[in-house]
Motif scaffolding. Structure first.
Motif, PDB file in Angstrom:
ATOM      1  N   ASP A  55       1.010  -1.155  -0.096  1.00  0.00           N
ATOM      2  CA  ASP A  55      -0.061   0.012   0.120  1.00  0.00           C
ATOM      3  C   ASP A  55       0.939   1.313  -0.107  1.00  0.00           C
ATOM      4  N   MET A  56       1.585   1.433  -0.987  1.00  0.00           N
ATOM      5  CA  MET A  56       2.106   2.613  -1.177  1.00  0.00           C
ATOM      6  C   MET A  56       2.223   3.139  -2.704  1.00  0.00           C
ATOM      7  N   THR A  57       2.741   4.263  -3.241  1.00  0.00           N
ATOM      8  CA  THR A  57       2.563   4.625  -4.655  1.00  0.00           C
ATOM      9  C   THR A  57       3.850   3.965  -5.004  1.00  0.00           C
ATOM     10  N   PHE A  58       4.039   4.222  -6.376  1.00  0.00           N
ATOM     11  CA  PHE A  58       5.331   3.543  -7.153  1.00  0.00           C
ATOM     12  C   PHE A  58       6.401   4.417  -6.870  1.00  0.00           C
ATOM     13  N   THR A  77      26.864   1.479 -12.100  1.00  0.00           N
ATOM     14  CA  THR A  77      25.641   0.750 -12.346  1.00  0.00           C
ATOM     15  C   THR A  77      24.182   1.319 -11.662  1.00  0.00           C
ATOM     16  N   TRP A  78      24.708   1.970 -10.558  1.00  0.00           N
ATOM     17  CA  TRP A  78      23.285   2.502 -10.058  1.00  0.00           C
ATOM     18  C   TRP A  78      22.955   3.687 -10.730  1.00  0.00           C
ATOM     19  N   LEU A  79      23.832   4.392 -11.367  1.00  0.00           N
ATOM     20  CA  LEU A  79      23.644   5.818 -12.221  1.00  0.00           C
ATOM     21  C   LEU A  79      22.732   5.199 -13.311  1.00  0.00           C
ATOM     22  N   THR A  80      23.241   4.065 -13.786  1.00  0.00           N
ATOM     23  CA  THR A  80      22.351   3.746 -15.123  1.00  0.00           C
ATOM     24  C   THR A  80      20.875   3.349 -14.565  1.00  0.00           C
ATOM     25  N   LYS A  81      20.597   2.700 -13.713  1.00  0.00           N
ATOM     26  CA  LYS A  81      19.520   2.304 -13.169  1.00  0.00           C
ATOM     27  C   LYS A  81      18.744   3.500 -12.748  1.00  0.00           C
ATOM     28  N   GLU A  82      19.389   4.299 -12.107  1.00  0.00           N
ATOM     29  CA  GLU A  82      18.581   5.612 -11.409  1.00  0.00           C
ATOM     30  C   GLU A  82      18.008   6.324 -12.554  1.00  0.00           C
ATOM     31  N   HIS A  83      18.929   6.520 -13.711  1.00  0.00           N
ATOM     32  CA  HIS A  83      18.595   7.209 -14.911  1.00  0.00           C
ATOM     33  C   HIS A  83      17.217   6.481 -15.424  1.00  0.00           C
ATOM     34  N   ILE A  84      17.136   5.453 -15.645  1.00  0.00           N
ATOM     35  CA  ILE A  84      16.013   4.684 -16.236  1.00  0.00           C
ATOM     36  C   ILE A  84      14.807   4.943 -15.232  1.00  0.00           C
ATOM     37  N   LEU A  85      14.841   4.700 -13.900  1.00  0.00           N
ATOM     38  CA  LEU A  85      13.751   4.874 -12.970  1.00  0.00           C
ATOM     39  C   LEU A  85      13.193   6.368 -13.083  1.00  0.00           C
ATOM     40  N   ARG A  86      14.200   7.219 -13.332  1.00  0.00           N
ATOM     41  CA  ARG A  86      13.800   8.579 -13.240  1.00  0.00           C
ATOM     42  C   ARG A  86      13.096   8.932 -14.490  1.00  0.00           C
ATOM     43  N   THR A  87      13.616   9.040 -15.573  1.00  0.00           N
ATOM     44  CA  THR A  87      13.217   9.302 -16.995  1.00  0.00           C
ATOM     45  C   THR A  87      12.197   8.305 -17.722  1.00  0.00           C
ATOM     46  N   LYS A  88      12.445   7.195 -17.592  1.00  0.00           N
ATOM     47  CA  LYS A  88      11.384   6.234 -18.082  1.00  0.00           C
ATOM     48  C   LYS A  88      10.317   5.396 -17.283  1.00  0.00           C
ATOM     49  N   LEU A  90       9.354   6.345 -13.705  1.00  0.00           N
ATOM     50  CA  LEU A  90       8.473   7.396 -12.823  1.00  0.00           C
ATOM     51  C   LEU A  90       7.550   8.318 -13.460  1.00  0.00           C
ATOM     52  N   PRO A  91       7.800   8.822 -14.701  1.00  0.00           N
ATOM     53  CA  PRO A  91       6.637   9.781 -15.338  1.00  0.00           C
ATOM     54  C   PRO A  91       5.705   8.987 -15.561  1.00  0.00           C
ATOM     55  N   TYR A  92       5.457   7.568 -15.755  1.00  0.00           N
ATOM     56  CA  TYR A  92       4.337   7.031 -16.116  1.00  0.00           C
ATOM     57  C   TYR A  92       3.749   6.378 -14.994  1.00  0.00           C
ATOM     58  N   PHE A  93       4.410   5.697 -13.814  1.00  0.00           N
ATOM     59  CA  PHE A  93       3.794   5.138 -12.705  1.00  0.00           C
ATOM     60  C   PHE A  93       3.925   5.829 -11.548  1.00  0.00           C
ATOM     61  N   GLU A  94       4.299   7.019 -11.336  1.00  0.00           N
ATOM     62  CA  GLU A  94       4.890   7.538 -10.058  1.00  0.00           C
ATOM     63  C   GLU A  94       3.487   7.545  -9.086  1.00  0.00           C
ATOM     64  N   ASN A  95       2.459   7.861  -9.353  1.00  0.00           N
ATOM     65  CA  ASN A  95       1.339   8.186  -8.502  1.00  0.00           C
ATOM     66  C   ASN A  95       0.248   7.285  -8.501  1.00  0.00           C
ATOM     67  N   LYS A  96       0.773   5.999  -9.115  1.00  0.00           N
ATOM     68  CA  LYS A  96      -0.133   4.708  -8.939  1.00  0.00           C
ATOM     69  C   LYS A  96       0.329   3.916  -7.725  1.00  0.00           C
ATOM     70  N   LYS A  97      -0.780   3.241  -7.328  1.00  0.00           N
ATOM     71  CA  LYS A  97      -0.503   2.447  -5.965  1.00  0.00           C
ATOM     72  C   LYS A  97       0.184   1.298  -6.459  1.00  0.00           C
ATOM     73  N   MET A  98       1.112   0.772  -5.937  1.00  0.00           N
ATOM     74  CA  MET A  98       1.725  -0.614  -6.283  1.00  0.00           C
ATOM     75  C   MET A  98       0.853  -1.831  -6.706  1.00  0.00           C
ATOM     76  N   TYR A  99      -0.198  -1.863  -5.658  1.00  0.00           N
ATOM     77  CA  TYR A  99      -1.092  -2.989  -5.779  1.00  0.00           C
ATOM     78  C   TYR A  99      -2.155  -2.776  -6.761  1.00  0.00           C
TER      79      TYR A  99
END
Length: 362
Positions: A55-58, A77-88, A90-99
């Motif tokens: 019960d938390m948002t993406f 390795t983390w910088l690559t992962k973080e870039h994908i999370l931030r740019t590809k 979060l913009p789509y899923f950020e406010n959706k509940k995980m469940y």
């Protein structure tokens, strides 16, 4: 909530219906409890677990994921992962509940990635699409494993992209020799590409080299670190994998060239970097040299593929090539299988001869 006595065994059991995460009505039976209380407590915990979900948002989960994973991964390795999370992602899923994120949401996101075009009208490469999906799936797997999310919707949505590039570009030895002649006017460029080709180094391994890494008496260079630049800072870390830590035997001509190159740098210290150029500089020099030499344009990393191709054509074993390149033998076989045509032909010809020899003996 009810428990029942199994008169034959003298134990207790529970039998009840519940709705799983898909909404399906399921029946659960669990036997072998010594007391009625144990049976009812087990049913209670089972129902609580089934009812539980993340019960938390993406966006909130990405913060938790960052706290969990960032300390465990190499900086680059983390910088690559973080870039994908931030740019590809979060913009789509950020406010959706995980469940609330279901396979249909993943499919819609996949379709957006497939339809993307840059300013030149080019889509994402299939291998990059595969990387995006892998990062998203890894995040949901983490949620399932450690945060009580019931399932990974990415798995149900199906694959995106391809794990292997359509084509692996490389130069033949003749093409490389034409290219290297064209960049001979710049010692930094010339010697950097010589090391990349004749030793099969990764670019980061090249840019981390220091005079102390060379043993000219033994004619070796030791790979024990890699270089990358992040947010204006030069960062040296351990190599990509354990296998990447290796000592490479150099051909005598390359030893002589490197000794001359180091002398040219005058008062360079044993722990100072030999090649302080950037990756973009090497890319620019490759374009310049390829154009002047009249050979096809390839990436800097493709010089490593070219080095593997040369060793294959020279007849070295997969194991020997893997040790020199810092790769597992299985990866060499998988990634470069298409570069072994002459070996396959030789196998077929020898099998034909073997069959003919046996027929003659009958």
């Amino acid at each position: 909530m009810a428990a029942y006595k199994d008169e034959q065994r003298g134990t207790w059991y529970v039998s009840f219906h519940y709705y799983d995460w898909t909404g399906k009505n399921c029946r659960k039976v669990k036997r072998g409890f010594k007391t009625k209380r144990e049976a009812t407590e087990w049913e209670h915990h089972f129902r609580m677990k089934e009812a539980a979900d993340l019960d938390m948002t993406f966006g909130e989960f990405v913060q938790a994921y960052t706290r969990d994973m960032k300390p465990k991964l190499k900086h680059n390795t983390w910088l690559t992962k973080e870039h994908i999370l931030r740019t590809k992602l979060l913009p789509y899923f950020e406010n959706k509940k995980m469940y609330d994120i279901r396979a249909k949401d993943i499919i819609q996101w996949q379709n957006e990635q497939i339809s993307y075009r840059d300013e030149k009208g080019k889509p994402y490469a299939p291998t990059y699409l595969k990387t995006l999906q892998s990062e998203l799936s890894a995040l949901f797997n983490h949620a399932v494993r450690f945060y009580e999310l019931k399932s990974n919707p990415v798995v149900k949505a199906g694959p995106l992209g391809k794990g292997k590039a359509e084509e692996m570009l490389f130069w033949t030895k003749e093409e490389y020799l034409k290219f290297i002649e064209a960049v001979k006017d710049k010692p930094y460029s010339y010697q950097a590409f010589q090391i990349l080709y004749w030793c099969g180094l990764r670019v980061g391994e090249l840019l981390a080299l220091t005079p102390a890494d060379f043993n000219f008496e033994k004619q070796t260079v030791t790979i024990s670190k890699t270089f990358h630049r992040s947010k204006g800072r030069d960062i040296i870390t351990s190599p990509k994998t354990k296998k990447s830590n290796r000592t490479i035997k150099m051909p005598p001509f390359l030893c002589e060239e490197m000794q001359e190159y180091i002398k040219m740098l005058y008062d360079i210290k044993p722990d100072e970097r030999l090649f302080t150029v950037t990756k973009s500089y090497l890319n620019h020099e490759m374009e310049r040299g390829a154009k002047q030499a009249g050979v096809k344009k390839i990436r800097v990393h493709d010089i490593r593929h070219s080095a593997v191709s040369l060793l294959i054509n020279m007849g070295f074993s997969v194991l020997a090539i893997g040790e020199r390149m810092g790769h597992e033998a299985e990866k060499i076989t998988y990634r470069y299988a298409h570069l072994f045509p002459t070996v396959q032909t030789e196998m077929a010809e020898r099998l034909e001869m073997e069959r003919m020899t046996k027929e003659t003996n009958y």
